[in-house]
Each structure stands twice: as C-alpha cells, then as structure tokens.
Design an enzyme around this catalytic site. Sequence first.
Site, short mmCIF file in Angstrom:
data_model
loop_
_atom_site.label_atom_id
_atom_site.label_comp_id
_atom_site.label_asym_id
_atom_site.label_seq_id
_atom_site.Cartn_x
_atom_site.Cartn_y
_atom_site.Cartn_z
N LYS A 172 31.88 10.23 -0.12
CA LYS A 172 32.76 10.20 1.06
C LYS A 172 32.06 9.51 2.24
O LYS A 172 32.63 8.62 2.88
CB LYS A 172 33.16 11.63 1.47
CG LYS A 172 33.80 12.44 0.35
CD LYS A 172 34.19 13.84 0.79
CE LYS A 172 33.03 14.75 1.14
NZ LYS A 172 32.18 15.13 -0.01
N ARG A 176 38.74 21.27 4.61
CA ARG A 176 38.13 21.83 3.41
C ARG A 176 38.80 23.12 2.98
O ARG A 176 38.40 23.71 1.97
CB ARG A 176 36.66 22.15 3.69
CG ARG A 176 35.68 21.10 3.23
CD ARG A 176 34.33 21.55 3.73
NE ARG A 176 33.25 21.12 2.90
CZ ARG A 176 32.54 20.02 3.14
NH1 ARG A 176 32.84 19.25 4.14
NH2 ARG A 176 31.53 19.72 2.36
N ARG A 211 19.43 11.55 -2.83
CA ARG A 211 19.93 10.97 -1.57
C ARG A 211 18.91 11.02 -0.44
O ARG A 211 18.19 11.99 -0.26
CB ARG A 211 21.18 11.73 -1.13
CG ARG A 211 21.60 11.35 0.30
CD ARG A 211 22.95 11.86 0.68
NE ARG A 211 23.09 13.28 0.54
CZ ARG A 211 24.25 13.92 0.66
NH1 ARG A 211 25.35 13.23 0.89
NH2 ARG A 211 24.32 15.22 0.53
N ARG A 244 18.22 15.85 3.40
CA ARG A 244 18.88 17.03 3.93
C ARG A 244 18.34 18.31 3.31
O ARG A 244 18.04 18.34 2.12
CB ARG A 244 20.39 16.94 3.65
CG ARG A 244 21.12 16.18 4.72
CD ARG A 244 22.52 15.81 4.36
NE ARG A 244 23.34 16.87 3.77
CZ ARG A 244 24.61 16.71 3.45
NH1 ARG A 244 25.21 15.55 3.68
NH2 ARG A 244 25.29 17.69 2.90
N ARG A 254 27.67 24.86 -3.19
CA ARG A 254 28.63 23.97 -2.52
C ARG A 254 29.77 23.59 -3.47
O ARG A 254 30.92 23.50 -3.07
CB ARG A 254 27.91 22.71 -2.00
CG ARG A 254 27.13 22.97 -0.73
CD ARG A 254 25.96 22.01 -0.54
NE ARG A 254 26.32 20.64 -0.32
CZ ARG A 254 25.46 19.63 -0.39
NH1 ARG A 254 24.19 19.86 -0.67
NH2 ARG A 254 25.85 18.40 -0.17
P1 AP5 Z 1 27.44 10.41 -0.09
O1 AP5 Z 1 28.28 9.26 0.34
O2 AP5 Z 1 26.40 10.90 0.86
O3 AP5 Z 1 28.36 11.61 -0.61
P2 AP5 Z 1 29.28 12.63 0.18
O4 AP5 Z 1 30.55 12.79 -0.59
O5 AP5 Z 1 29.41 12.20 1.62
O6 AP5 Z 1 28.41 13.94 -0.01
P3 AP5 Z 1 27.99 15.10 1.01
O7 AP5 Z 1 26.89 15.87 0.35
O8 AP5 Z 1 27.70 14.55 2.36
O9 AP5 Z 1 29.26 15.94 1.02
P4 AP5 Z 1 29.34 17.38 1.41
O10 AP5 Z 1 30.82 17.49 1.47
O11 AP5 Z 1 28.67 18.39 0.58
O12 AP5 Z 1 28.49 17.47 2.76
P5 AP5 Z 1 28.92 17.61 4.28
O13 AP5 Z 1 27.89 16.96 5.09
O14 AP5 Z 1 30.35 17.24 4.47
O15 AP5 Z 1 26.76 10.00 -1.49
C1 AP5 Z 1 25.82 10.86 -2.14
C2 AP5 Z 1 24.73 10.01 -2.83
O16 AP5 Z 1 25.34 9.26 -3.89
C3 AP5 Z 1 24.07 8.98 -1.91
O17 AP5 Z 1 22.71 8.90 -2.21
C4 AP5 Z 1 24.79 7.66 -2.23
O18 AP5 Z 1 23.93 6.53 -2.05
C5 AP5 Z 1 25.15 7.86 -3.69
N1 AP5 Z 1 26.43 7.22 -4.04
C6 AP5 Z 1 27.58 7.22 -3.30
N2 AP5 Z 1 28.55 6.55 -3.93
C7 AP5 Z 1 28.02 6.12 -5.11
C8 AP5 Z 1 28.54 5.38 -6.23
N3 AP5 Z 1 29.82 4.95 -6.26
N4 AP5 Z 1 27.71 5.14 -7.26
C9 AP5 Z 1 26.42 5.57 -7.26
N5 AP5 Z 1 25.87 6.28 -6.24
C10 AP5 Z 1 26.66 6.55 -5.17
O19 AP5 Z 1 28.84 19.20 4.46
C11 AP5 Z 1 27.60 19.89 4.45
C12 AP5 Z 1 27.84 21.37 4.79
O20 AP5 Z 1 28.45 21.49 6.11
C13 AP5 Z 1 28.83 22.12 3.87
O21 AP5 Z 1 28.17 22.62 2.71
C14 AP5 Z 1 29.31 23.23 4.80
O22 AP5 Z 1 28.35 24.25 4.93
C15 AP5 Z 1 29.43 22.54 6.15
N6 AP5 Z 1 30.74 21.92 6.38
C16 AP5 Z 1 31.01 20.58 6.54
N7 AP5 Z 1 32.31 20.38 6.77
C17 AP5 Z 1 32.91 21.61 6.76
C18 AP5 Z 1 34.25 22.05 6.92
N8 AP5 Z 1 35.26 21.18 7.12
N9 AP5 Z 1 34.50 23.39 6.85
C19 AP5 Z 1 33.49 24.28 6.65
N10 AP5 Z 1 32.19 23.94 6.48
C20 AP5 Z 1 31.91 22.60 6.53
#
Ligand code: AP5
Length: 213
Positions: A13, A87, A126, A160, A171
Amino acid sequence: MNIILLGPPGAGKGTQARHLVEARDMIQLSTGDMLREARTSGTEMGRVVADVMDRGELVTDEIVIGLIREKLVGNRAGGFIFDGFPRTLPQADALAELLAATGEKLDAVIEMQVDDAALVARITGRFTCGDCGEVYHDVTHRPAVEGVCDKCGGTNMKRRADDNEDSLRQRLMEYYKKTSPLIGYYYAKGQLRTVDGLAEIEDVQKAIAAILD
Ligand code: AP5
C-alpha cells in the site's frame, strides 16, 4: 479523485501510494505514518499508541478518525489516497460521512491481493529512508548505492519496531478479523476493484493506473 488502498500488512500500500503522489499529485494519508509520528510526541496518547502498535493491534477508531478528520481540511491537490484507513467498519462509515460533509466522494477502493506466505519475507526485509520515507527491501528493492536513498540522497535508513514475525502474525489476525469485512462492504457499494499485489512493483503501478484512468 479519492481512493482507498486496501490490503494486509506488506501488501504494498505504502509503496504504491508514494508512486501515486509523484505521478498524480495526490496526497497520501497513511494512518500508520500519522500514528508513528504521534508515538514520538512524548504525550500520554503517544505512549498508549506505541504500546498498541508494538503488539500489532489496532489503535482505537476514535483516535484514527480524529487524525483523518484533521487532514481532510485544506489542500486536496489531485485527491486523497487513504493508505491503511479505514481498517474497521466504523472507520469506513466515518470516512463516508467526512467526505460527504465536504461534498466529496470515494472514487475507488483498490484491494491489493497477496498471499500470506509472501508477507513475512516482505515485512522482515523492509527498511525505509528516515528522511523522505522511501520504502526499500533487502532483496526486491535495494537502493542503487548501498545505504543511500535513491530519492533524496539521505543515509538515515530505518526499520520499524513492529516489522518482526510475531507482530506480523498479530497484525494479520487483526486484518482478517476487523479489516477484511471491508472487502464485502465496498463490493456491495460497487466501489471495489482488485489488483494482483504479488506482481512486480511496476506492474502493480500499471494495474492501478488502468483502474484510475
Ligand atoms: P509496503 O509498501 O511498505 O507495504 P504496506 O502494505 O504499506 O505495509 P505496512 O506494513 O505499512 O502496512 P500495515 O497496514 O501493517 O502498516 P501501517 O503502517 O498502516 O511494502 C512492504 C515491503 O514489500 C517493502 O519492503 C516493499 O519494498 C516490498 N514490496 C512492496 N510491493 C512489492 C511488490 N509488488 N513486489 C515485491 N516487493 C514489494 O500500520 C501500522 C500499525 O498502526 C497497525 O498495526 C496499527 O497498530 C496502527 N494503525 C494504522 N492504521 C490504523 C487504523 N486505521 N486503525 C487502527 N490502527 C491503525
């Protein structure tokens, strides 16, 4: 144009959102990034958020809806990319109300479909540039010069705290219990589109572009 990127942790994402910011002048609203900023604030709320995130659980709807509400005021540029929000179903309802209140609508919800088995490798490999936020991976997406960001030249690479296997499993559990019902919710509203998130990064970009065009 306002869109949601929906998918489990590691679906890509953030990677795709950053591309859309550059290619289409859109604004990325990542609740994960906002919460990571909040946790460094030294406030009581920041400490609670840090604890919840490190356990891999979801922060309360009240907190994240409040964060998004603040960001919807002002500059809209080419529209918003909601990355990691909503979410939960209450968050989805709140977003619909917030957009309606400003005369806006949601144009597409793009589900990034991936295989759970691929996510461990993605998450544990990552790292990001601490200066500009560019996302890298130990195997699939390394900077051209070791330790130097391709985008901004920064050398402050970060990993992270929640990017480990235990936290990822929690997660994922949260995703399937609380977030995956949104797939049916947006399908029923006629807004759901899907892309293959396992494809090469550039191919995922093309698939998303085809939907937006
Ligand atoms: P990346 O693009 O970083 O993936 P992502 O989907 O953004 O993953 P996140 O871990 O950031 O998602 P998340 O939803 O768990 O975390 P968030 O910060 O939102 O890609 C990942 C890796 O893969 C990278 O190394 C990239 O290079 C590689 N890659 C990407 N695309 C690729 C491809 N096509 N092929 C090969 N490699 C690829 O949330 C963190 C925490 O915050 C949550 O656990 C929760 O506690 C809290 N939180 C956040 N939002 C909310 C909400 N709305 N409500 C409640 N709690 C929340």
